[in-house]
Design an enzyme around this catalytic site. Structure first.
Site, PDB file in Angstrom:
ATOM      1  N   ARG A  27      -1.179   3.252   5.780  1.00 16.48           N
ATOM      2  CA  ARG A  27      -0.722   1.868   5.519  1.00 16.48           C
ATOM      3  C   ARG A  27       0.430   1.469   6.446  1.00 16.48           C
ATOM      4  O   ARG A  27       1.374   0.783   6.018  1.00 16.48           O
ATOM      5  CB  ARG A  27      -0.298   1.677   4.048  1.00 16.48           C
ATOM      6  CG  ARG A  27      -1.378   1.924   3.034  1.00 16.48           C
ATOM      7  CD  ARG A  27      -2.508   0.887   3.094  1.00 16.48           C
ATOM      8  NE  ARG A  27      -3.587   1.346   2.251  1.00 16.48           N
ATOM      9  CZ  ARG A  27      -4.583   2.118   2.700  1.00 16.48           C
ATOM     10  NH1 ARG A  27      -4.663   2.450   3.976  1.00 16.48           N
ATOM     11  NH2 ARG A  27      -5.527   2.511   1.885  1.00 16.48           N
TER      12      ARG A  27
ATOM     13  N   GLU B  34       4.121  -0.804  -1.164  1.00 17.92           N
ATOM     14  CA  GLU B  34       3.035  -1.094  -0.215  1.00 17.92           C
ATOM     15  C   GLU B  34       3.066  -2.590   0.114  1.00 17.92           C
ATOM     16  O   GLU B  34       2.387  -3.065   1.000  1.00 17.92           O
ATOM     17  CB  GLU B  34       1.685  -0.685  -0.831  1.00 17.92           C
ATOM     18  CG  GLU B  34       0.529  -0.811   0.130  1.00 17.92           C
ATOM     19  CD  GLU B  34      -0.750  -0.102  -0.316  1.00 17.92           C
ATOM     20  OE1 GLU B  34      -0.677   0.928  -1.008  1.00 17.92           O
ATOM     21  OE2 GLU B  34      -1.822  -0.614   0.042  1.00 17.92           O
TER      22      GLU B  34
ATOM     23  N   SER C  41      -2.454  -2.852  -4.756  1.00 13.35           N
ATOM     24  CA  SER C  41      -1.648  -1.650  -5.006  1.00 13.35           C
ATOM     25  C   SER C  41      -0.184  -1.955  -4.714  1.00 13.35           C
ATOM     26  O   SER C  41       0.140  -2.497  -3.652  1.00 13.35           O
ATOM     27  CB  SER C  41      -2.085  -0.508  -4.093  1.00 13.35           C
ATOM     28  OG  SER C  41      -3.369  -0.093  -4.435  1.00 13.35           O
TER      29      SER C  41
HETATM   30  C1  LIG Z   1      -6.701  -7.189  -5.589  1.00  9.85           C
HETATM   31  C2  LIG Z   1      -6.262  -6.627  -4.271  1.00  9.85           C
HETATM   32  C3  LIG Z   1      -6.793  -5.431  -3.814  1.00  9.85           C
HETATM   33  C4  LIG Z   1      -6.375  -4.890  -2.590  1.00  9.85           C
HETATM   34  N1  LIG Z   1      -6.925  -3.716  -2.176  1.00  9.85           N
HETATM   35  C5  LIG Z   1      -6.533  -3.185  -0.994  1.00  9.85           C
HETATM   36  C6  LIG Z   1      -7.093  -1.960  -0.533  1.00  9.85           C
HETATM   37  O1  LIG Z   1      -7.941  -1.352  -1.178  1.00  9.85           O
HETATM   38  N2  LIG Z   1      -6.652  -1.468   0.653  1.00  9.85           N
HETATM   39  C7  LIG Z   1      -5.703  -2.116   1.416  1.00  9.85           C
HETATM   40  O2  LIG Z   1      -5.354  -1.607   2.471  1.00  9.85           O
HETATM   41  N3  LIG Z   1      -5.166  -3.280   0.994  1.00  9.85           N
HETATM   42  C8  LIG Z   1      -5.554  -3.829  -0.173  1.00  9.85           C
HETATM   43  N4  LIG Z   1      -5.016  -5.011  -0.593  1.00  9.85           N
HETATM   44  C9  LIG Z   1      -4.004  -5.680   0.247  1.00  9.85           C
HETATM   45  C10 LIG Z   1      -4.603  -6.739   1.220  1.00  9.85           C
HETATM   46  O3  LIG Z   1      -5.872  -7.141   0.794  1.00  9.85           O
HETATM   47  C11 LIG Z   1      -4.697  -6.135   2.639  1.00  9.85           C
HETATM   48  O4  LIG Z   1      -3.398  -5.816   3.104  1.00  9.85           O
HETATM   49  C12 LIG Z   1      -5.359  -7.116   3.622  1.00  9.85           C
HETATM   50  O5  LIG Z   1      -5.626  -6.448   4.832  1.00  9.85           O
HETATM   51  C13 LIG Z   1      -4.510  -8.349   3.862  1.00  9.85           C
HETATM   52  O6  LIG Z   1      -5.250  -9.229   4.673  1.00  9.85           O
HETATM   53  P1  LIG Z   1      -4.798 -10.745   4.889  1.00  9.85           P
HETATM   54  O7  LIG Z   1      -5.778 -11.361   5.828  1.00  9.85           O
HETATM   55  O8  LIG Z   1      -4.576 -11.417   3.556  1.00  9.85           O
HETATM   56  O9  LIG Z   1      -3.420 -10.549   5.632  1.00  9.85           O
HETATM   57  P2  LIG Z   1      -1.966 -10.994   5.185  1.00  9.85           P
HETATM   58  O10 LIG Z   1      -1.638 -10.409   3.848  1.00  9.85           O
HETATM   59  O11 LIG Z   1      -1.831 -12.450   5.389  1.00  9.85           O
HETATM   60  O12 LIG Z   1      -1.126 -10.239   6.315  1.00  9.85           O
HETATM   61  C14 LIG Z   1      -0.964  -8.846   6.288  1.00  9.85           C
HETATM   62  C15 LIG Z   1      -0.114  -8.479   7.503  1.00  9.85           C
HETATM   63  O13 LIG Z   1      -0.899  -8.640   8.679  1.00  9.85           O
HETATM   64  C16 LIG Z   1      -0.330  -9.628   9.518  1.00  9.85           C
HETATM   65  N5  LIG Z   1      -1.439 -10.431  10.048  1.00  9.85           N
HETATM   66  C17 LIG Z   1      -2.408 -11.094   9.366  1.00  9.85           C
HETATM   67  N6  LIG Z   1      -3.278 -11.661  10.222  1.00  9.85           N
HETATM   68  C18 LIG Z   1      -2.844 -11.350  11.474  1.00  9.85           C
HETATM   69  C19 LIG Z   1      -3.311 -11.648  12.792  1.00  9.85           C
HETATM   70  N7  LIG Z   1      -4.412 -12.379  13.030  1.00  9.85           N
HETATM   71  N8  LIG Z   1      -2.588 -11.171  13.836  1.00  9.85           N
HETATM   72  C20 LIG Z   1      -1.470 -10.421  13.648  1.00  9.85           C
HETATM   73  N9  LIG Z   1      -0.988 -10.103  12.446  1.00  9.85           N
HETATM   74  C21 LIG Z   1      -1.671 -10.561  11.359  1.00  9.85           C
HETATM   75  C22 LIG Z   1       0.636 -10.442   8.654  1.00  9.85           C
HETATM   76  O14 LIG Z   1       1.689 -10.972   9.427  1.00  9.85           O
HETATM   77  C23 LIG Z   1       1.115  -9.373   7.679  1.00  9.85           C
HETATM   78  O15 LIG Z   1       2.144  -8.600   8.226  1.00  9.85           O
HETATM   79  C24 LIG Z   1      -5.414  -5.570  -1.801  1.00  9.85           C
HETATM   80  C25 LIG Z   1      -4.900  -6.805  -2.253  1.00  9.85           C
HETATM   81  C26 LIG Z   1      -5.314  -7.329  -3.457  1.00  9.85           C
HETATM   82  C27 LIG Z   1      -4.748  -8.642  -3.897  1.00  9.85           C
END
Ligand SMILES: Cc1cc2nc3c(=O)[nH]c(=O)nc-3n(C[C@H](O)[C@H](O)[C@H](O)COP(=O)(O)OP(=O)(O)OC[C@H]3O[C@@H](n4cnc5c(N)ncnc54)[C@H](O)[C@@H]3O)c2cc1C
Length: 206
Positions: free
Chosen positions: A80, A199, A129
């Site tokens: 992570r 996390e 998480s």
């Molecule tokens: C119910 C639930 C279950 C989840 N299960 C998991 C799991 O099993 N495993 C896991 O790893 N995570 C999990 N997550 C967390 C989340 O889904 C992940 O971190 C996911 O990758 C976030 O994607 P996002 O597009 O929403 O990015 P954001 O949350 O918007 O951004 C995450 C990070 O990436 C950066 N970012 C986003 N897009 C870009 C881009 N295009 N260029 C550069 N930087 C960027 C942002 O600045 C930030 O630092 C879960 C969340 C929820 C709510």
């Protein structure tokens, strides 16, 4: 063999493409909420796989606005975590796949979705998480064994379905959430001596 996916694609929309083109090994991505571009910074993963394991290279815009392709090794992925520069923007990713049948891919996607339904809270306000799994431990197990799973502050509590998921009942303030995270961390530390690390990236002030 690689599949190029634009950063704006929603992870759950990837499933259809994987099935139609018989591209296996990427199914875990479909169950992670968010978009493909969001996978890199935290090396998102689940079900025993993570982004580092499937990323060949990324197409990014660097801090000077230059578009470049960067091999995965340069992101120094950890659990992570990554060294993805804060001023870079992911434009797309090249993901390594293995050929598999439509049926196999559909089955894995279905099993993963089913696991989430039965083991994780659904349709609630949560960021997923809350704490990383410390090396050699499961965060949820440490929380449960310490008794912190029943802690509640204002509208924030640990989910009865999965006690590493902090849920907001709709009335929690940011302070409730951060105070609860702190209380859980302290309780686990006192019980097992293990430090839980968030996390979740916290922005703003309590
Ligand atoms: C119910 C639930 C279950 C989840 N299960 C998991 C799991 O099993 N495993 C896991 O790893 N995570 C999990 N997550 C967390 C989340 O889904 C992940 O971190 C996911 O990758 C976030 O994607 P996002 O597009 O929403 O990015 P954001 O949350 O918007 O951004 C995450 C990070 O990436 C950066 N970012 C986003 N897009 C870009 C881009 N295009 N260029 C550069 N930087 C960027 C942002 O600045 C930030 O630092 C879960 C969340 C929820 C709510």
């Amino acid at each position: 063999d690689c599949l190029y996916v634009g950063a704006g694609m929603q992870n759950n929309a990837l499933g259809k493409i994987l099935v139609e083109n018989e591209l296996g090994g990427l199914e875990f991505i479909c169950s992670i909420p968010g978009c493909v571009g969001g996978l890199l910074r935290t090396n998102a993963g689940c079900f025993g796989a993570d982004t580092a394991a499937v990323l060949q290279k990324a197409r990014v815009m660097d801090g000077n606005g230059k578009i470049i392709e960067v091999p995965a090794a340069e992101f120094a992925f950890g659990y992570r975590s990554s060294a993805f520069p804060s001023d870079w923007i992911v434009l797309g990713v090249y993901l390594k796949y293995q050929k598999a049948s439509k049926e196999q891919i559909e089955a894995v996607i279905r099993q993963n979705a089913e696991y989430r339904k039965t083991h994780q809270p659904q349709n609630v306000r949560t960021a997923g998480s809350t704490f990383k799994n410390p090396e050699g431990y499961k965060a949820w197990q440490l929380i449960k064994e310490s008794g912190a799973d029943v802690l509640q502050i204002g509208g924030a509590r640990m989910s009865p379905h999965h006690c590493n998921f902090l849920v907001n009942d709709g009335t929690a303030t940011a302070k409730d959430i951060e105070d609860l995270m702190e209380a859980v961390t302290k309780t686990v530390k006192a019980h097992s001596g293990v430090d839980l690390v968030s996390e979740i990236k916290i922005v703003g002030n309590r």
